[in-house]
Design a protein around this motif. Structure first.
Motif, PDB file in Angstrom:
ATOM      1  N   LEU A 226     -15.372  -1.256 -16.877  1.00  0.00           N
ATOM      2  CA  LEU A 226     -14.309  -1.478 -15.895  1.00  0.00           C
ATOM      3  C   LEU A 226     -13.066  -0.672 -16.226  1.00  0.00           C
ATOM      4  O   LEU A 226     -12.412  -0.129 -15.327  1.00  0.00           O
ATOM      5  N   THR A 227     -12.728  -0.591 -17.499  1.00  0.00           N
ATOM      6  CA  THR A 227     -11.561   0.221 -17.867  1.00  0.00           C
ATOM      7  C   THR A 227     -11.810   1.695 -17.551  1.00  0.00           C
ATOM      8  O   THR A 227     -10.895   2.409 -17.118  1.00  0.00           O
ATOM      9  N   LYS A 228     -13.046   2.139 -17.723  1.00  0.00           N
ATOM     10  CA  LYS A 228     -13.372   3.536 -17.400  1.00  0.00           C
ATOM     11  C   LYS A 228     -13.316   3.775 -15.892  1.00  0.00           C
ATOM     12  O   LYS A 228     -12.860   4.829 -15.436  1.00  0.00           O
ATOM     13  N   ALA A 229     -13.782   2.792 -15.120  1.00  0.00           N
ATOM     14  CA  ALA A 229     -13.774   2.949 -13.663  1.00  0.00           C
ATOM     15  C   ALA A 229     -12.361   3.091 -13.113  1.00  0.00           C
ATOM     16  O   ALA A 229     -12.137   3.779 -12.118  1.00  0.00           O
ATOM     17  N   TRP A 230     -11.397   2.433 -13.761  1.00  0.00           N
ATOM     18  CA  TRP A 230     -10.011   2.464 -13.290  1.00  0.00           C
ATOM     19  C   TRP A 230      -9.141   3.426 -14.091  1.00  0.00           C
ATOM     20  O   TRP A 230      -7.911   3.459 -13.902  1.00  0.00           O
ATOM     21  N   ALA A 231      -9.750   4.224 -14.954  1.00  0.00           N
ATOM     22  CA  ALA A 231      -8.988   5.209 -15.721  1.00  0.00           C
ATOM     23  C   ALA A 231      -8.518   6.330 -14.794  1.00  0.00           C
ATOM     24  O   ALA A 231      -9.194   6.668 -13.814  1.00  0.00           O
ATOM     25  N   PRO A 232      -7.366   6.934 -15.079  1.00  0.00           N
ATOM     26  CA  PRO A 232      -6.827   7.990 -14.212  1.00  0.00           C
ATOM     27  C   PRO A 232      -7.511   9.334 -14.450  1.00  0.00           C
ATOM     28  O   PRO A 232      -6.902  10.291 -14.942  1.00  0.00           O
ATOM     29  N   THR A 233      -8.785   9.418 -14.089  1.00  0.00           N
ATOM     30  CA  THR A 233      -9.538  10.660 -14.214  1.00  0.00           C
ATOM     31  C   THR A 233      -9.984  11.119 -12.834  1.00  0.00           C
ATOM     32  O   THR A 233     -10.053  10.336 -11.883  1.00  0.00           O
ATOM     33  N   ALA A 234     -10.337  12.374 -12.724  1.00  0.00           N
ATOM     34  CA  ALA A 234     -10.628  12.973 -11.420  1.00  0.00           C
ATOM     35  C   ALA A 234     -11.842  12.352 -10.729  1.00  0.00           C
ATOM     36  O   ALA A 234     -11.898  12.296  -9.498  1.00  0.00           O
ATOM     37  N   LYS A 235     -12.825  11.882 -11.493  1.00  0.00           N
ATOM     38  CA  LYS A 235     -14.066  11.396 -10.894  1.00  0.00           C
ATOM     39  C   LYS A 235     -14.222   9.874 -10.977  1.00  0.00           C
ATOM     40  O   LYS A 235     -15.286   9.336 -10.668  1.00  0.00           O
ATOM     41  N   SER A 236     -13.196   9.163 -11.388  1.00  0.00           N
ATOM     42  CA  SER A 236     -13.293   7.708 -11.519  1.00  0.00           C
ATOM     43  C   SER A 236     -13.177   7.029 -10.160  1.00  0.00           C
ATOM     44  O   SER A 236     -12.743   7.627  -9.173  1.00  0.00           O
ATOM     45  N   TYR A 237     -13.547   5.771 -10.111  1.00  0.00           N
ATOM     46  CA  TYR A 237     -13.359   4.973  -8.896  1.00  0.00           C
ATOM     47  C   TYR A 237     -11.889   4.956  -8.515  1.00  0.00           C
ATOM     48  O   TYR A 237     -11.546   4.993  -7.331  1.00  0.00           O
ATOM     49  N   ARG A 238     -11.032   4.917  -9.513  1.00  0.00           N
ATOM     50  CA  ARG A 238      -9.592   4.879  -9.253  1.00  0.00           C
ATOM     51  C   ARG A 238      -9.138   6.062  -8.410  1.00  0.00           C
ATOM     52  O   ARG A 238      -8.330   5.890  -7.481  1.00  0.00           O
ATOM     53  N   ALA A 239      -9.651   7.242  -8.716  1.00  0.00           N
ATOM     54  CA  ALA A 239      -9.234   8.438  -7.976  1.00  0.00           C
ATOM     55  C   ALA A 239      -9.555   8.297  -6.494  1.00  0.00           C
ATOM     56  O   ALA A 239      -8.735   8.623  -5.624  1.00  0.00           O
ATOM     57  N   LYS A 240     -10.728   7.796  -6.192  1.00  0.00           N
ATOM     58  CA  LYS A 240     -11.125   7.582  -4.794  1.00  0.00           C
ATOM     59  C   LYS A 240     -10.262   6.506  -4.144  1.00  0.00           C
ATOM     60  O   LYS A 240      -9.839   6.644  -2.991  1.00  0.00           O
ATOM     61  N   PHE A 241     -10.001   5.445  -4.898  1.00  0.00           N
ATOM     62  CA  PHE A 241      -9.207   4.334  -4.373  1.00  0.00           C
ATOM     63  C   PHE A 241      -7.802   4.803  -4.018  1.00  0.00           C
ATOM     64  O   PHE A 241      -7.256   4.432  -2.975  1.00  0.00           O
ATOM     65  N   GLU A 242      -7.213   5.616  -4.870  1.00  0.00           N
ATOM     66  CA  GLU A 242      -5.845   6.087  -4.622  1.00  0.00           C
ATOM     67  C   GLU A 242      -5.759   6.968  -3.383  1.00  0.00           C
ATOM     68  O   GLU A 242      -4.695   7.076  -2.772  1.00  0.00           O
ATOM     69  N   ARG A 243      -6.877   7.572  -3.002  1.00  0.00           N
ATOM     70  CA  ARG A 243      -6.887   8.423  -1.808  1.00  0.00           C
ATOM     71  C   ARG A 243      -7.187   7.615  -0.538  1.00  0.00           C
ATOM     72  O   ARG A 243      -7.194   8.156   0.562  1.00  0.00           O
ATOM     73  N   GLY A 244      -7.422   6.329  -0.701  1.00  0.00           N
ATOM     74  CA  GLY A 244      -7.912   5.504   0.402  1.00  0.00           C
ATOM     75  C   GLY A 244      -6.887   5.070   1.420  1.00  0.00           C
ATOM     76  O   GLY A 244      -7.251   4.549   2.476  1.00  0.00           O
ATOM     77  N   GLY A 245      -5.607   5.209   1.108  1.00  0.00           N
ATOM     78  CA  GLY A 245      -4.567   4.845   2.055  1.00  0.00           C
ATOM     79  C   GLY A 245      -4.661   3.404   2.511  1.00  0.00           C
ATOM     80  O   GLY A 245      -4.841   2.484   1.718  1.00  0.00           O
ATOM     81  N   MET A 246      -4.567   3.189   3.813  1.00  0.00           N
ATOM     82  CA  MET A 246      -4.541   1.837   4.353  1.00  0.00           C
ATOM     83  C   MET A 246      -5.860   1.103   4.121  1.00  0.00           C
ATOM     84  O   MET A 246      -5.874  -0.125   4.023  1.00  0.00           O
ATOM     85  N   GLU A 247      -6.963   1.819   4.024  1.00  0.00           N
ATOM     86  CA  GLU A 247      -8.240   1.158   3.731  1.00  0.00           C
ATOM     87  C   GLU A 247      -8.201   0.522   2.338  1.00  0.00           C
ATOM     88  O   GLU A 247      -8.720  -0.580   2.137  1.00  0.00           O
ATOM     89  N   SER A 248      -7.578   1.186   1.396  1.00  0.00           N
ATOM     90  CA  SER A 248      -7.426   0.603   0.063  1.00  0.00           C
ATOM     91  C   SER A 248      -6.512  -0.613   0.098  1.00  0.00           C
ATOM     92  O   SER A 248      -6.759  -1.614  -0.576  1.00  0.00           O
ATOM     93  N   VAL A 249      -5.466  -0.536   0.903  1.00  0.00           N
ATOM     94  CA  VAL A 249      -4.578  -1.694   1.061  1.00  0.00           C
ATOM     95  C   VAL A 249      -5.339  -2.862   1.664  1.00  0.00           C
ATOM     96  O   VAL A 249      -5.159  -4.018   1.259  1.00  0.00           O
ATOM     97  N   ARG A 250      -6.213  -2.581   2.640  1.00  0.00           N
ATOM     98  CA  ARG A 250      -7.042  -3.647   3.215  1.00  0.00           C
ATOM     99  C   ARG A 250      -7.888  -4.313   2.133  1.00  0.00           C
ATOM    100  O   ARG A 250      -8.013  -5.545   2.089  1.00  0.00           O
ATOM    101  N   LYS A 251      -8.466  -3.516   1.258  1.00  0.00           N
ATOM    102  CA  LYS A 251      -9.280  -4.067   0.172  1.00  0.00           C
ATOM    103  C   LYS A 251      -8.446  -4.967  -0.739  1.00  0.00           C
ATOM    104  O   LYS A 251      -8.913  -6.023  -1.178  1.00  0.00           O
ATOM    105  N   ILE A 252      -7.228  -4.556  -1.010  1.00  0.00           N
ATOM    106  CA  ILE A 252      -6.351  -5.365  -1.855  1.00  0.00           C
ATOM    107  C   ILE A 252      -6.114  -6.726  -1.212  1.00  0.00           C
ATOM    108  O   ILE A 252      -6.200  -7.773  -1.868  1.00  0.00           O
ATOM    109  N   PHE A 253      -5.831  -6.732   0.074  1.00  0.00           N
ATOM    110  CA  PHE A 253      -5.620  -7.989   0.791  1.00  0.00           C
ATOM    111  C   PHE A 253      -6.886  -8.851   0.795  1.00  0.00           C
ATOM    112  O   PHE A 253      -6.814 -10.073   0.652  1.00  0.00           O
ATOM    113  N   VAL A 254      -8.035  -8.221   0.965  1.00  0.00           N
ATOM    114  CA  VAL A 254      -9.303  -8.963   0.942  1.00  0.00           C
ATOM    115  C   VAL A 254      -9.482  -9.666  -0.400  1.00  0.00           C
ATOM    116  O   VAL A 254      -9.876 -10.837  -0.463  1.00  0.00           O
TER     117      VAL A 254
END
Length: 401
Positions: A226-254
């Motif tokens: 989990l720490t690796k998935a959220w690490a600030p690297t180019a290919k991590s889940y985090r990188a995709k999440f940060e590009r998600g805009g309002m869809e990522s915000v929707r996930k946060i609310f969910v």
């Protein structure tokens, strides 16, 4: 499987006084003091980016505390003693404070609970303890007392929830059961003796030591993913999440809404209130359920406010859901903030042991304290849905109780 189934600093611009070198003074927005610039609206991208940082920080602290637990378990199993057992128990309790707050990051198919996520290995419950070890009146029960079963991470992972949702073999609650044993007391937690881990004092003590070491190592491994998935690297889940805009915000609310209503108010509190059964409390062996509830409620508040107090005492703060909603509806943002604070306060009012709080008549003091928490969580879930709508999110599917 019953899932395991817990105030941001507003970015305000410093007042800019119009200087003589400026060709024209800045135009003040409506409602601002002349000569100042209005604070820019909070963006979905800024909220998603800060949320990812908060998630990573919380998981990093959880992993660090789990490594402390692993060290305590290793010391205890190397030389079992009463002091060693107490140290391992304390390390488990300390680590749960951090993990409980991470449960606000669930329910939207992120790294913790997507189709390959480790959540079921980490925090599934309730647990049939006889699946793992002996229980009262059944001294030969469990995997530990079956010497034909190999005690490895791969094997125990495969046995987790096999042939039944309560056949929990791994995670926080398997470790908890091994450290405390069955809770047979009406006023306190389980009281397993350290001698259960001493050769010659209890059958299969060697396997009990090995099992405890293996499941703790597996927990550390899973938290590490989990720490690796959220690490600030180019290919991590985090990188995709940060590009998600309002869809990522929707996930946060969910995540927040689902934990508030379906999981915490529903599975963890309402079910226990209805059954009055100790088996339906989250951390029944250690009697730590009251703290689980607080940590979950606090985790929701953390995300809403964009704040998180780290293990080192520093506080992380940045653009938040509250800020995003306040740009559209300040009164709603304030009302939701107060409701979340009320939920944390209500959770903190639940007394230990939780299994006594849920007993008695409907108007018993303990039951009223738990019900107050439920009611507050239910209301905050409604407020969160309204807040999401204000932010521009019209479709919000939450986990139901």
């Amino acid at each position: 499987m019953k899932p395991a189934m817990k105030p941001a600093v507003l970015a305000v611009l410093v007042a800019l006084l119009a200087g003589p070198a400026m060709a024209q003074p800045a135009t003040a927005a409506a409602g601002t003091v002349p000569g100042t610039l209005a604070a820019p609206a909070t963006t979905a991208a800024a909220v998603a980016k800060h949320y990812a940082h908060l998630v990573q920080s919380n998981y990093d602290d959880t992993l660090a505390s789990a490594l402390v637990l692993q060290k305590a378990v290793q010391a205890f199993t190397d030389a079992p003693s009463d002091d060693g057992l107490k140290a391992a128990r304390k390390a488990w309790l300390d680590a749960r404070e951090f993990y409980g707050q991470t449960e606000a990051f669930r329910f939207y198919g992120g790294p913790i609970d997507d189709k390959n996520g480790p959540e079921g290995r980490i925090n599934a419950w309730p647990m049939d303890e006889s699946y793992v070890d002996y229980v009262k009146d059944t001294p030969t029960a469990g995997i530990i007392n079956n010497r034909k079963v190999t005690l490895s991470k791969k094997q125990l992972s495969s046995l987790n929830e096999r042939n039944g949702e309560e056949n929990i073999a791994t995670g926080w609650h398997a470790i908890e059961f091994l450290l405390w044993g069955q809770d047979l007391s009406a006023t306190g937690p389980g009281n397993r003796s350290f001698e259960d881990f001493v050769d010659g004092k209890k059958p299969n003590a060697d396997r009990r030591r090995q099992y405890l070491k293996v499941v703790t190592e597996l927990l550390v491994d899973d938290l590490g993913t989990l720490t690796k998935a959220w690490a600030p690297t180019a290919k991590s889940y985090r990188a995709k999440f940060e590009r998600g805009g309002m869809e990522s915000v929707r996930k946060i609310f969910v995540g927040l809404g689902s934990l508030s209503r379906g999981e915490l108010a529903g599975e963890r509190l309402e079910v226990a209130l209805a059954s009055k059964d100790q088996e339906d409390e989250h951390s029944c062996f250690s009697d730590n359920t009251h703290r689980d509830v607080v940590a979950n409620a606090k985790g929701i508040q953390n995300v809403w406010l964009g704040q998180y107090k780290r293990a080192d005492g520093t506080t992380l703060a940045g653009p938040s859901l509250r800020d995003l909603v306040a740009d559209k509806n300040p009164a709603l943002a304030e009302r939701t903030t107060k409701q979340l604070a009320a939920s944390v306060a209500a959770a903190e009012g639940i007394q230990a042991p939780f299994d006594r709080e849920i007993t008695g008549a409907k108007d018993a003091a303990g039951r009223l304290r738990v019900q107050k928490t439920v009611d507050s969580l239910v209301q905050q879930s409604k407020d969160l849905v309204e807040a999401a709508n204000a932010a521009g999110i019209t479709k919000l599917t939450l986990v139901k109780p």
